[in-house]
Write an enzyme that holds these catalytic residues in place. Structure first.
Site, short mmCIF file in Angstrom:
data_model
loop_
_atom_site.label_atom_id
_atom_site.label_comp_id
_atom_site.label_asym_id
_atom_site.label_seq_id
_atom_site.Cartn_x
_atom_site.Cartn_y
_atom_site.Cartn_z
N ASN A 55 -2.24 -3.66 5.01
CA ASN A 55 -3.11 -4.18 3.94
C ASN A 55 -4.54 -3.65 4.09
O ASN A 55 -5.50 -4.41 4.03
CB ASN A 55 -3.11 -5.71 3.96
CG ASN A 55 -1.73 -6.29 3.76
OD1 ASN A 55 -1.00 -5.87 2.86
ND2 ASN A 55 -1.37 -7.25 4.59
N ARG A 113 -11.91 1.69 5.54
CA ARG A 113 -12.04 0.46 6.32
C ARG A 113 -11.35 0.60 7.68
O ARG A 113 -11.85 0.12 8.70
CB ARG A 113 -11.46 -0.72 5.54
CG ARG A 113 -11.69 -2.07 6.22
CD ARG A 113 -11.51 -3.22 5.25
NE ARG A 113 -11.81 -4.49 5.90
CZ ARG A 113 -10.89 -5.30 6.40
NH1 ARG A 113 -9.61 -4.98 6.32
NH2 ARG A 113 -11.23 -6.43 6.98
N ARG A 148 -5.31 -9.20 12.54
CA ARG A 148 -4.86 -8.04 13.32
C ARG A 148 -5.28 -8.16 14.78
O ARG A 148 -4.69 -7.52 15.65
CB ARG A 148 -5.40 -6.76 12.71
CG ARG A 148 -4.98 -6.53 11.26
CD ARG A 148 -5.66 -5.30 10.67
NE ARG A 148 -5.46 -5.22 9.23
CZ ARG A 148 -6.26 -5.81 8.34
NH1 ARG A 148 -7.30 -6.51 8.76
NH2 ARG A 148 -6.01 -5.70 7.04
N LYS A 173 7.64 0.16 9.11
CA LYS A 173 6.79 1.28 8.70
C LYS A 173 5.87 1.73 9.83
O LYS A 173 5.73 2.93 10.10
CB LYS A 173 5.97 0.93 7.47
CG LYS A 173 5.12 2.10 7.00
CD LYS A 173 4.10 1.71 5.98
CE LYS A 173 3.16 2.88 5.71
NZ LYS A 173 2.06 2.53 4.80
N PRO A 179 8.42 7.18 7.41
CA PRO A 179 7.77 5.89 7.12
C PRO A 179 7.97 5.51 5.65
O PRO A 179 7.71 6.31 4.76
CB PRO A 179 6.29 6.16 7.42
CG PRO A 179 6.31 7.32 8.37
CD PRO A 179 7.46 8.17 7.93
N ASP A 217 7.13 2.80 2.59
CA ASP A 217 6.40 1.68 2.01
C ASP A 217 6.86 1.51 0.57
O ASP A 217 7.82 2.16 0.13
CB ASP A 217 4.89 1.90 2.11
CG ASP A 217 4.43 3.18 1.42
OD1 ASP A 217 5.24 3.79 0.67
OD2 ASP A 217 3.28 3.59 1.61
N HIS A 276 5.56 2.47 -2.13
CA HIS A 276 5.39 3.70 -2.91
C HIS A 276 6.58 4.64 -2.68
O HIS A 276 7.16 5.18 -3.64
CB HIS A 276 4.09 4.38 -2.50
CG HIS A 276 3.76 5.61 -3.29
ND1 HIS A 276 3.20 5.56 -4.54
CD2 HIS A 276 3.92 6.92 -3.00
CE1 HIS A 276 3.03 6.78 -5.00
NE2 HIS A 276 3.44 7.63 -4.08
N GLN A 287 7.96 14.57 4.07
CA GLN A 287 7.31 13.46 3.39
C GLN A 287 5.79 13.55 3.51
O GLN A 287 5.05 13.15 2.62
CB GLN A 287 7.79 12.12 3.93
CG GLN A 287 7.30 10.95 3.11
CD GLN A 287 7.19 9.67 3.90
OE1 GLN A 287 7.13 9.70 5.11
NE2 GLN A 287 7.15 8.56 3.20
#
Length: 337
Positions: A173, A178, A228, A272, A289, A291, A293, A335
């Site tokens: 997230n 960031r 986290r 992931k 990986p 997700d 998308h 990928q």
């Protein structure tokens, strides 16, 4: 900081490396790693292997310079410190290993294009001999965080397992800018100081023992890591009390499924994140990986109904298996394009 080899050539070395094999601007900003920044146009400065580097590309060469620990910006006479002159054989090998330059990209791109008509259409954007196919196609994004567009020279890094694991625990997230700021705060608070350049301090990535300390979670929360913080400190303790740093590195030698299983048992590590670490640090080139998308791409672009209506562990496995069947043993690299 040293802008380029012209000013002080004795402090720079070069490796043969055409843009079709490596594009620094695409690879170092793609979300695989979070320790590099464009310090001047075309120059990338960051921390690798406990050292500070500046990298630059010039036609078919990859130039680099390495700074000494606690090196000042310049000596009294205004010249760069000669003590920073790199041990060429060692530093050459570090870069070759990090960028996996023994893996030739053009042949892989041709093989993926032959196996996958969609890849072949997207590969219109690849310059030169890398992908000599027709025009058309849309864009996909790489593992971790999306990049801007497919292009030649996109390759998977081979990172330190500890740094890669804890960096990707911080990606949930989150977005690149960031994450980069979080990793910088993490290194300044817990890592060993390496040097100071242009008034900017550089630190090594923290050791496992530093992240496993009794007060680590509280300090991480104070640094803005939120939920986290528990996962970073918890995984550090779990590894310190179990595998250890060398045991984590030895996962490079075990089968992909076993390495993935071990990682998924750690706090804050889902499918992931485990696949990102397997692909980018543990030599599992087949790791894909997944997700939401990637899941949508598999369903909408490839016309395959996998894993039901949500991204479950079963969906992760089935989508990964689909792309491994399509792209072969380096499906994770495909990928990444």
């Amino acid at each position: 900081l040293r802008d380029g080899p012209a000013a002080c050539p004795s402090l720079w070395r070069a490796l043969p490396c055409p843009p079709a094999e490596l594009r620094l601007d695409l690879v170092l900003s793609s979300g695989q790693t979070f320790r590099w920044w464009e310090s001047s146009p075309g120059a990338w400065t960051g921390v690798l292997g406990g050292r500070v580097w500046t990298l630059r590309q010039d036609r078919d060469r990859l130039w680099y310079t390495v700074y000494g620990e606690e090196e000042e910006e310049e000596e009294e006479d205004g010249r760069p410190a000669e003590a920073a002159k790199p041990d060429g054989a060692e530093t050459d090998q570090i870069l070759r290993d990090y960028f996996q330059l023994d893996v030739g990209l053009p042949g892989l791109y041709r093989a993926w294009g032959a196996a996958d008509p969609l890849f072949r259409r997207v590969a219109d954007d690849f310059p030169g001999e890398v992908a000599p196919w027709g025009r058309g196609g849309r864009l996909r994004h790489p593992p971790g965080v999306p990049s801007q567009r497919p292009a030649a020279g996109v390759r998977v890094l081979r990172q330190d397992p500890v740094e890669c694991l804890f960096s990707f625990i911080c990606t949930s997230n989150n977005h690149i800018s960031r994450i980069t700021a979080m990793i910088e705060r993490l290194c300044r608070a817990f890592g060993r100081r390496l040097c100071r350049l242009d008034a900017r301090p550089f630190h090594a990535f923290p050791s496992l023992s530093a992240l496993a300390g009794a007060d680590a979670e509280a300090r991480l929360r104070a640094l803005g890591f939120g939920y986290r913080a528990k996962f970073v400190s918890g995984s550090a303790r779990a590894i310190a009390e179990g595998l250890g740093t060398e045991g984590l590195r030895r996962l490079r030698t075990v089968p992909y499924a076993e390495a993935r299983r071990v990682l998924c048992a750690l706090p804050g590590v889902g499918a992931k994140v485990a696949d990102c670490v397997c692909l980018m640090a543990l030599d599992k080139a087949e790791a894909v990986p997944v997700d939401t998308h990637v899941w949508r791409i598999a369903r909408q672009r490839y016309g395959v109904a996998l894993g039901g209506r949500s991204l479950t562990p079963r969906a992760h496995q089935e989508i990964g298996d689909f792309f491994r069947g399509l792209w072969g043993p380096r499906a994770g690299w495909a990928q990444a394009v």
